[in-house]
Scaffold this active site. Structure first.
Site, PDB file in Angstrom:
ATOM      1  N   THR A 118      47.391  52.304 104.996  1.00 22.42           N
ATOM      2  CA  THR A 118      47.601  53.669 105.484  1.00 22.42           C
ATOM      3  C   THR A 118      47.292  53.802 106.968  1.00 22.42           C
ATOM      4  O   THR A 118      46.443  53.074 107.501  1.00 22.42           O
ATOM      5  CB  THR A 118      46.666  54.625 104.705  1.00 22.42           C
ATOM      6  N   TYR A 142      38.462  57.323 102.535  1.00 21.19           N
ATOM      7  CA  TYR A 142      39.792  56.846 102.138  1.00 21.19           C
ATOM      8  C   TYR A 142      40.263  55.753 103.100  1.00 21.19           C
ATOM      9  O   TYR A 142      40.657  54.659 102.685  1.00 21.19           O
ATOM     10  CB  TYR A 142      40.787  58.017 102.115  1.00 21.19           C
TER      11      TYR A 142
END
Ligand code: UDP
Length: 325
Positions: A118, A142
């Site tokens: 990501t 995250y």
């Protein structure tokens, strides 16, 4: 006999789109999914094994049965704000889960591992667009949990005898142009599904932060169509990487849109005026994330984004909302 591809998270938003594309290109996608957020009706392009990536026995049995050469690893938790509230859960699933899967892939002779990473690994980058050489300093669990997955793969590729492709997705969005698959609207935290729900249901939409250091004060993101993300995986499979080698790519359009610009797009496509609430910044959000170094993936994999206009992305998401009822 078609080549089997093992797809963790194949019942989810991006994984299912990838399975559809793989099947259309002559592969047999085997979905491995714990169905915590995946949808059973999305698993229609190959078999489903219901299992968790942290369940070593189940993984062993599935890899033994299907003997894939390629593993696409989508199974993960993906909500930035949730990760700030539930960091242990995120490190467990995203970091430990990836390591557990890598270990099993080594045991079962997997040759190519494609990892869903990501843009959140870049944290709050000092440059825009973000280059692959930009330092990776995540600002939420995250991003850290995905960066740990990347690190495991960097360190383990030789030991595991696998080639590794790491895709750092920017904001995967839109939905299947055929409106057979798509994003989840109920309980969604992401921008486009929330805007569409607000437009369709006449509920207020909250902008998280209007005081960012951007042109209009709202966050800027690079929205990349989910089919383009899936196509990057197909391109990587057609251009494999040697055992022990790791290659990393940014997957985005290379152009940013602010929250207000996406809002205007949703208003255009749905022909609805959305009721706005201006809220404080959300925990863990970077001000601007736009993909750079796109030419690397163009040159090495022959991939480029087909859907470069935000209205096309929003239109497909809107059509899916209408189809999904
Ligand atoms: N956002 C917002 N309101 C919402 C959901 C998201 O203003 O209801 C903003 C969010 O703060 C971020 C951008 O939209 O700046 C994209 O958020 P999203 O959750 O879609 O993706 P992220 O970049 O956080 O993974």
């Amino acid at each position: 006999m078609s080549e089997t591809v093992f797809v963790t998270g194949g019942a989810g938003y991006i994984g299912s789109q990838c399975c559809k594309l793989l099947a259309a290109n002559g592969y047999r996608p085997v979905t491995y999914d714990n169905m915590s957020s995946g949808r059973p009706e999305f698993v229609r392009y190959g078999p489903l094994v219901e299992g968790d990536i942290l369940d070593g026995f189940r993984l062993d049995a599935a890899l033994q049965e299907y003997r894939p050469k390629t593993v696409l690893h989508f199974a993960a938790l993906i909500e930035v704000e949730e990760s700030t509230r539930e960091p242990i859960l995120y490190y467990d699933v995203n970091a430990c889960g990836t390591l557990a899967l890598v270990e099993k892939c080594k045991e079962h002779g997997v040759e190519h591992f494609i990892f869903s990473s990501t843009a959140a690994v870049y944290g709050e980058p000092s440059v825009s667009p973000v280059k692959l050489s930009t330092p990776t300093t995540p600002i939420n669990p995250y991003g850290w949990s995905k960066l740990m997955g990347e690190r495991f793969l960097q360190d383990c590729a030789v030991d595991a005898g696998m080639g590794v492709t790491i895709f750092r997705y920017f904001n995967a969005s839109g939905s299947d142009p055929d409106a057979e698959l798509g994003v989840r609207f109920e309980g969604a935290s992401h921008l486009i599904p929330r805007l569409i729900s607000a437009a369709a249901e006449g509920t207020p939409f909250s902008i998280f932060g209007t005081d960012y250091d951007t042109a209009d004060g709202t966050c800027v993101r690079d929205y990349i169509h989910v089919l383009d993300v899936a196509n990057a995986h197909l391109a990587a499979m057609k251009s494999p990487v040697d055992a022990g080698h790791v290659r990393t790519f940014n997957i985005g359009v290379g152009r940013g849109y602010s929250v207000r610009e996406v809002l205007e797009s949703v208003e255009r496509i749905t022909e609805t005026k959305i009721d706005l609430q201006l809220k404080d910044q959300r925990a863990g959000d970077a001000s601007e994330l736009v993909a750079g170094d796109i030419d690397e993936v163009v040159n090495m994999l022959g991939w480029h984004a087909e859907f470069t206009e935000i209205d096309d992305i929003v239109f497909h998401a809107w059509r899916w909302y209408c189809a999904d009822g």
